[in-house]
Write a protein that holds these residues in place. Structure first.
Motif, PDB file in Angstrom:
ATOM      1  N   UNK B 633      36.694  39.408  37.266  1.00 48.22           N
ATOM      2  CA  UNK B 633      37.905  38.596  37.384  1.00 48.22           C
ATOM      3  C   UNK B 633      38.478  38.655  38.804  1.00 48.22           C
ATOM      4  N   UNK B 634      38.440  39.844  39.393  1.00 47.25           N
ATOM      5  CA  UNK B 634      38.973  40.019  40.746  1.00 47.25           C
ATOM      6  C   UNK B 634      38.233  39.132  41.737  1.00 47.25           C
ATOM      7  N   UNK B 635      36.907  39.103  41.644  1.00 50.62           N
ATOM      8  CA  UNK B 635      36.161  38.313  42.626  1.00 50.62           C
ATOM      9  C   UNK B 635      36.214  36.820  42.326  1.00 50.62           C
ATOM     10  N   UNK B 636      36.415  36.455  41.069  1.00 52.01           N
ATOM     11  CA  UNK B 636      36.631  35.026  40.797  1.00 52.01           C
ATOM     12  C   UNK B 636      37.951  34.582  41.447  1.00 52.01           C
ATOM     13  N   UNK B 637      38.969  35.423  41.304  1.00 48.72           N
ATOM     14  CA  UNK B 637      40.254  35.100  41.940  1.00 48.72           C
ATOM     15  C   UNK B 637      40.110  35.057  43.457  1.00 48.72           C
TER      16      UNK B 637
END
Lengths: 733, 733
Positions: B633-637
């Motif tokens: 999720x962090x890297x998608x954001x």
């Protein structure tokens, strides 16, 4: 040691000079005009050049690549000698400012019954600039002097009465770096950002009109105090004012640390050295503990707070709440304003080095030339342009705002001293509001630009590959010295949040209550005009990123970005039960967008007006506008994730409009990139990095500096100092 | 020197131990199980702990905070002593691996008529791990040994015949760091990334069967050669093979630099010291020039290239093109694979320090407590969680891939030696394809993770404010030592581009020609299955970011991201007349997305299988899955700008799904954050940063280390070494 060269013309020997010098020669832009633009105006430009000339040609002050080999002890020793040298320049600069070379001027100023006009900001204009330029070749030196003049001095100026200012800064000589050497004891081991909770105490003793300074516990130890370890004779100490058992919060006190002659520590003072740091080891940061240190009542700085001892146990404390706190921290303002200027100067240095290297360095044959005889200049790769050219644009955009911020700072502070001396209550209200705006702007500009320049140094170092990792090319020490700017004198995250919260508050007042003070806020917060907010809210104005010809449109786009972002946060707050902490990631962005907006706006205003820009040549002006366009487009692309989420743009706008523009502008600016960094007009001994020297003879220059600092043994032997450790290992049984 | 403390319970003294120890006690997750997961399996875990114990308790090898005060000369001297000490551990480790403590084992191995089995990868398994762990407390030491064993040794292994390998590494003793000490002379002043264009020449003399090594011009000077300045006796030299006027490209040659007894330079060898660097000053990097240095024909490493002198001027050069180049660079593979492991270890160190500090440090009173008695723990601020917790997750995700990559590396290299010795042409084709895949994966994993960890160190340093800038807390030297990993042994940008171009080529083969080798590519390139590509292309599968329960869905999402990105690039290439350079910004992203995908996939596979994960406790497993979710999720954001442009997601998906998930997961993981970093099981003397010590007594620990390294003068005087410079300035006329 040997400089091998070849006479074989068929041998593909690199000749970086050819590229750099021919690209320089073929550029049509006028670097003289650009330099005047960057240095604000012709007078300031000429002063800059004179001072750089003096600094880089003074045997004590100059730095060369041997600087990178100094140990901590050597750095501190040399820095002390340089400070001593600078004190003479300071006298000279005051005399120049006053055009009074009377040999007794300084002595007269120090006299108790001084007949000369007292020292003003104007008297320090030249020396302050000198110090700011020194920060670009030897940051630790300017910090050492900056702590004394900027923090110690400004704290007294901001919090002292006129009598106290005259006494400490002039009669005692602090302003001339004579008699006393000061430092600034705010931070404690346990408290940095939260100044209001500092734990050192200053307890009033009404029987003898003294304060007793104490360090109540380990975390109250003053920490990081620049100059405390070995140099300072006095400090301004931030301590809790305790009167008859009541805590009046943190105030400022002048405390002597050392005997002026013997340098022995005064009774009750315990001091140690903080030791080695990531950078700036020339600064003797120290820690201080106080054990019942007694100072006279007069040593409390009491422009906005007074302790009145009426005898018989009746003591009254007067506080002017309106200005007490804001002026209490005003000493930090000077640092923040200076750090924006530092961002311009530091950025210009590394942009110059990396650009010249990228133009001179070749690597890999082009796809259509399998012979590999002629390798491609790094700067011809679009990715390399993307890594370097926006950084040049960033430095250009920092320049105008840094001068404007500096001017605003001096104007506001002068106004503050004037009206608070005159005790004009109404004018105090106005100047207090201006001071608050200055806090907001300087906080977001300091945080944003010190972060941007940290990235700039790191990214540009990487574009120089291995040679960027050599200490002699400046990036390593440059980065280490630089990054403290992101955490000191206001941590960047804390500053960004506080700046964004203030903007959000203003936005709330404007959007919900229609409040907007055009006179006060028109220049810096124009986008908060309630009419404009309403237009954005109802989509009567939308961000037009197609139009490149109307340059005011670029400001408009960022105004809309700001308002949309604020609306976005406002909505999120409502959803979130006003839990502002949960939105802090967005708030940090707001502070960045605001800084970008201010930079664009200030650059635009300057470049639009020929009297201000001093740029008359049409080609040059168009290039300068391309820099402006690139800067805007680059940051829209960089923050496209945020903007797309706020539905400021459509996804295709970024892919089909913004990115093609970005790469097109970079290709255009690439042609003039050597001239664009030449326009910073930094001499080689200010760059202090051989791969970036002016003549572009990258490999010889670099080789020369390496061999100068690491001479081979004269017998060619090279037997290492640790010979035995090696041979006994290799020949072990 | 004084540790002030107070007995006044009403005084708001900080007690960070309370927080750290009570959060540790209240966490329900099983750190033993997690540590086994992170260290791959119980056997490896136990070896890791034994080796850490030995390293940190050996008086020669241990480092403490005094390490941060060493000068360059001291660093080099101590490093040499440590190497000597390590050579004894190496013998010990070989004997342990063979379970043969015969005191003559090493001597027997070195014998020409050695009766022992020759040294294998397995024999070095323990020592390699020891070296990798040393990299975490003293990176320059492991580099010094790594250049000798990993670069010099592997270059001989990769390019030498079996006889050459046995001769140099075993009989001459290089593998045991006896007899000879080697270094790796690839890079030149003018060429780093473009190895094929190196300019040093090795000209064959057919009259006496020798090569003449020459440095034809300044830029051909060998540069950055670790160990060359003072230590190395031999090098492998990358030079152009010239036979009878024809240039056969760059090959490798063993050249002696120094007399083994006197350490005098051999005739024709000119060497200098590169001097000070941004970090790792314990390494004596040098430059080398060759003036008609003559070496015997046998010194050319000739597994894949042979010069046959048939006399009478008839000389034949045989080259096995299929493997010549790839194995020529195989020495670099070891370094890249190790750097992924280093990323795990280095990351774990700084994540531990910053997390403990953030839990123990308090600043500012909460909004609902105006008394300010109880300030908020930094880790309770959502923004602080955002700055730290994803970095913990990053380190967790690097662990499994780093072990898997290491295993793949050893398997593939062993296979290469085996089949090339057996001259099995068909098997050579297969291993060559595997080697190419290893190049692609190691390149993108090395580049991505060394970049991510550089950001991790920098960002986490900033979360520690001023105390992060103190050298004694490790971040400064840690960063300086680390960042060279981004530019050496394959510059990250160049590696990312080359990796992405190979992926793009495979994608083209799959999408256009339906080519896909399930056996070879199924594991690492599963998303390139033509059926899957078709499904993505026609939107039969789309990225589902809502579903958190099906954990394979996270892999699916990143598979789709990769394919969509490749389609996006494919379309852009068509528009762009196949100008791939103009898309290099996107290519670098592809390499990052691929690394993230591999990390998620490997972590997922391990955690899904209890025999592999060794995690049986349900709460612990759920936490480990939350780490996995957070990472994705962090890297998608983080890359939402790119993804929104590719229309992978809708803008609201990011705002309304991804970001709320991100902050929710961080809040959940925050509860266990002390335990999550405890699970790295790094002892204090491996952290070497008092603000991160296990007991959480941040302020006392830090104060103690500062005062230990900077003792106060016994007379309490503090008269500085530069006393005269200061007093003469302050008292000047």
């Amino acid at each position: 040691m040997t400089k091998l060269s070849t006479n074989d013309k068929n041998n593909p020997v690199f000749n970086p000079k050819n590229f750099i010098q021919s690209e320089r020669a073929s550029s049509k832009i006028q670097i003289d005009q650009i330099n005047t633009f960057l240095e604000s105006n012709p007078e300031r430009r000429s002063l800059t050049h004179r001072l750089i000339q003096e600094i880089t040609n003074d045997r004590t002050l100059e730095t060369d690549t041997s600087y990178y080999d100094l140990t901590k002890t050597q750095q501190r020793e040399i820095t002390a000698k340089k400070i001593s040298r600078l004190s003479l320049y300071m006298e000279h600069d005051i005399k120049t400012s006053r055009n009074n070379f009377d040999k007794n001027l300084i002595q007269n100023l120090q006299k108790n019954n001084n007949t000369e006009p007292i020292l003003t900001t104007q008297d320090f204009a030249i020396f302050d600039k000198r110090l700011s330029l020194i920060a670009n070749i030897d940051p630790q030196l300017s910090t050492r002097v900056g702590v004394h003049l900027g923090l110690f001095g400004n704290c007294i100026k901001g919090n002292g009465t006129n009598e106290q200012i005259t006494y400490w800064l002039q009669e005692r000589g602090a302003s001339m770096i004579r008699g006393i050497y000061g430092c600034f004891a705010m931070t404690e081991l346990g408290h940095g950002s939260n100044v209001a909770q500092l734990q050192t105490t200053a307890t009033f003793n009404d029987t003898n009109n003294t304060f007793i300074i104490n360090t109540p516990n380990l975390t109250a130890t003053k920490w990081w105090i620049g100059g405390a370890a070995h140099s300072a004779t006095h400090i301004v100490c931030y301590a809790r004012l305790i009167v008859q058992g009541k805590d009046y919060g943190v105030k400022t006190f002048v405390v002597q640390l050392r005997d002026l002659k013997t340098f022995q520590l005064c009774p009750g003072i315990v001091i140690g050295d903080i030791g080695t740091k990531m950078g700036r080891d020339g600064i003797d940061n120290g820690w201080i503990q106080f054990n019942n240190v007694v100072i006279p009542k007069e040593n409390m700085l009491c422009r906005f707070v007074q302790v009145e001892n009426n005898g018989n146990g009746s003591v009254k404390v007067n506080i002017q709440p309106q200005l007490d706190q804001i002026s209490g921290y005003s000493a930090l303002l000077s640092g923040r304003v200076n750090m924006v200027m530092d961002s311009f100067r530091f950025g210009s240095k590394f942009a110059t080095i990396a650009t010249r290297y990228a133009v001179g360095r070749q690597q890999f044959a082009p796809a259509n030339d399998q012979l590999g005889k002629q390798e491609v200049q790094l700067m011809d790769y679009p990715l390399h342009q993307y890594r370097i050219i926006p950084q040049i644009a960033l430095v250009y955009l920092i320049a105008p705002i840094s001068f404007k911020l500096m001017d605003t700072y001096y104007d506001t502070l002068n106004e503050l001293y004037r009206v608070s001396t005159a005790k004009d209550e109404k004018a105090l209200l106005t100047v207090s509001a201006k001071l608050k705006n200055l806090f907001i702007s300087s906080a977001s500009l300091k945080a944003t630009n010190t972060w941007f320049v940290a990235q700039l140094i790191d990214e540009l170092r990487q574009t120089c590959g291995g040679h960027g990792y050599s200490q002699y090319n400046g990036f390593g020490k440059g980065y280490n010295d630089w990054v403290v700017q992101c955490t000191w004198e206001g941590d960047n995250t804390v500053l960004s949040l506080s700046s964004a919260k203030s903007i959000l508050k203003k936005f709330g007042d404007a959007a919900q209550k229609g409040k907007f003070n055009e006179k006060l806020d028109g220049d810096q917060f124009g986008y908060l005009d309630p009419n404009f907010i309403a237009e954005v809210y109802t989509n009567q104005v939308t961000a037009n990123i197609e139009d490149d010809s109307d340059l005011t449109n670029f400001i408009q786009v960022w105004s809309i970005i700001l308002v949309k972002s604020l609306i976005h946060i406002g909505k999120a707050l409502k959803k979130n039960n006003n839990d502002i902490d949960s939105l802090s990631k967005l708030l940090v962005q707001i502070s960045k967008f605001r800084a970008i907006y201010l930079m664009l706006k200030t650059y635009h205003e300057k470049l639009s007006n020929e009297n201000e820009s001093h740029i008359t040549d049409a080609t040059t002006k168009e290039t300068m506008w391309n820099i402006f366009r690139l800067f805007s487009v680059y940051y829209i692309d960089k923050y496209s994730g945020e903007f797309l989420q706020m539905k400021l743009f459509k996804a295709d706008d970024i892919s089909n409009v913004i990115q093609p523009k970005l790469f097109k502008l970079m290709a255009i600016l690439r042609t003039d990139c050597v001239a664009l960094v030449d326009a910073f007009e930094l001499p080689d001994n200010m760059l202090n990095a051989p791969i970036g020297f002016f003549d572009g003879d990258i490999y010889h220059n670099y080789f020369n500096e390496v061999t100068k600092n690491n001479p081979q043994e004269t017998d060619g032997a090279g037997i290492p100092p640790y010979y035995n450790a090696l041979t006994s290992m290799l020949s072990r049984d």
